[in-house]
Design a protein around this motif. Structure first.
Motif, mmCIF file in Angstrom:
data_model
loop_
_atom_site.group_PDB
_atom_site.id
_atom_site.type_symbol
_atom_site.label_atom_id
_atom_site.label_comp_id
_atom_site.label_asym_id
_atom_site.label_seq_id
_atom_site.Cartn_x
_atom_site.Cartn_y
_atom_site.Cartn_z
ATOM 1 N N LYS A 20 -5.906 -7.305 -1.037
ATOM 2 C CA LYS A 20 -5.420 -5.924 -1.293
ATOM 3 C C LYS A 20 -6.501 -5.094 -1.606
ATOM 4 O O LYS A 20 -6.274 -3.845 -1.532
ATOM 5 C CB LYS A 20 -4.394 -6.015 -2.301
ATOM 6 N N TRP A 31 -6.897 -0.876 3.787
ATOM 7 C CA TRP A 31 -5.499 -1.351 4.154
ATOM 8 C C TRP A 31 -5.660 -1.763 5.744
ATOM 9 O O TRP A 31 -4.871 -2.688 6.042
ATOM 10 C CB TRP A 31 -4.730 0.018 4.001
ATOM 11 N N PHE A 71 1.040 -1.241 -0.211
ATOM 12 C CA PHE A 71 -0.013 0.171 -0.045
ATOM 13 C C PHE A 71 0.946 1.249 0.048
ATOM 14 O O PHE A 71 1.687 1.253 0.893
ATOM 15 C CB PHE A 71 -0.768 0.086 1.332
#
Length: 343
Positions: A295, A299, A28
């Motif tokens: 994903k 997050w 991320f």
């Protein structure tokens, strides 16, 4: 004398190491990635408590068989996981790896610490330093040793941040930054005096608690500023992390010295911390394979999910393998803390 603060610091440091790698493997580039810099105290703290415990437990010298046991229960698992890492990395090559590449990776892992277990090479240097110099450290005041060791460590870390090696090495950053003891010398000396004089150390922390809070604020400001200016890349081997780690360790000892009972989850993670440290990265990768769409989640949800999978899988693996007589060779010996003293 059991030191309950060690269980907390070991557990927190272990989880923070795992979180750093979890953030990295998720890839991320949002707010989550900026948090990892504040977790960089984890490996230095883990190394700090290794020397702390030696200095506290053996104030008059290392007992016979000390290195043999550490080699058996720490270094052999390090070698086993280093070989496993080399196998996985060689297989993972796009065109398939060669035998030469496999042995090259094995030697790099074991002798240069070219994988997550590099801290084992650092603490073995601490063992040697303690055996060689503990009599000298006993005679010299920390008022002299600590400033000198701090200067050596900061100077070394600054030099490897701003200068590059003119010679060609297989991986000069690993050889120069991760392993040599000057990069960790201040932690060694500080841990020695704190461990040897534990009660006095705790009294000083209680007496100067506001100084600890101020030191923490200053170190956070420094590490935030240098990160914002992109002066150093995220790493525990950077000069500003030394002050930050010191303030975090002092804060933890100060706070957790007042705890009366250690939570079961802290005892569990501390008990399996070495195995979690060695295996968490592989289970993070497996978690992404099992949950390929993770994903796409928020997050924080993704981070918590793969972290839980990694920690629980590492603990379960260690528990099962240690049921065999020589299982410790592959996953490390499980700590058996005497929790009843805190019940």
């Amino acid at each position: 004398m059991q030191i309950k603060e060690i269980y907390f610091i070991r557990s927190i440091s272990c989880i923070c190491v795992m979180l750093i790698h979890a953030i990295g493997i998720l890839g991320f580039q949002s707010e989550s990635s900026s948090y990892s810099i504040f977790l960089m105290f984890s490996t230095p703290s883990f190394i700090f408590i290794s020397e702390f415990l030696i200095a506290h437990s053996y104030p008059n010298g290392i007992p016979k068989g000390f290195l043999r046991k550490r080699f058996q229960f720490i270094f052999l698992p390090f070698v086993s996981v280093g070989i496993l890492d080399a196998i996985l990395m060689t297989i993972n090559q796009s065109k398939g790896g060669s035998i030469y590449e496999f042995f090259s990776r094995v030697s790099s892992n074991i002798f240069l610490g070219n994988f997550v277990g590099y801290f084992v090479l650092v603490i073995f240097q601490f063992y040697i330093l303690h055996i060689l110099f503990h009599r000298v450290l006993k005679k010299i005041s920390p008022k002299w040793i600590l400033p000198i060791s701090f200067f050596v460590t900061i100077s070394y870390l600054c030099s490897i941040q701003f200068f590059h090696f003119p010679i060609s090495l297989p991986n000069p950053h690993i050889l120069a930054e991760w392993i040599p003891f000057p990069a960790w010398l201040f932690y060694f000396c500080l841990a020695y005096y704190c461990g040897k004089n534990y009660l006095e150390f705790i009294n000083l922390l209680n007496r100067f608690r506001y100084g600890i809070y101020l030191l923490l604020l200053i170190s956070i400001a420094l590490i935030s500023s240098y990160t914002f200016l992109d002066l150093f890349e995220p790493s525990s081997k950077r000069p500003d992390v030394v002050l930050y780690t010191t303030s975090i360790v002092f804060l933890f000892f100060h706070l957790f010295s007042k705890v009366q009972k250690i939570p079961s989850i802290v005892m569990l993670i501390s008990k399996y911390s070495f195995s979690i440290y060695l295996f968490h990265g592989y289970f993070l990768g497996i978690a992404l394979l099992v949950l390929p769409n993770i994903k796409n989640s928020h997050w924080l949800v993704a981070l918590i999910t793969i972290s839980l999978i990694s920690v629980s899988s590492s603990i379960l693996t260690s528990f099962l393998v240690n049921r065999y007589k020589y299982g410790y060779i592959f996953v490390g010996k499980v700590n058996q803390p005497k929790a009843q003293k805190y019940s």
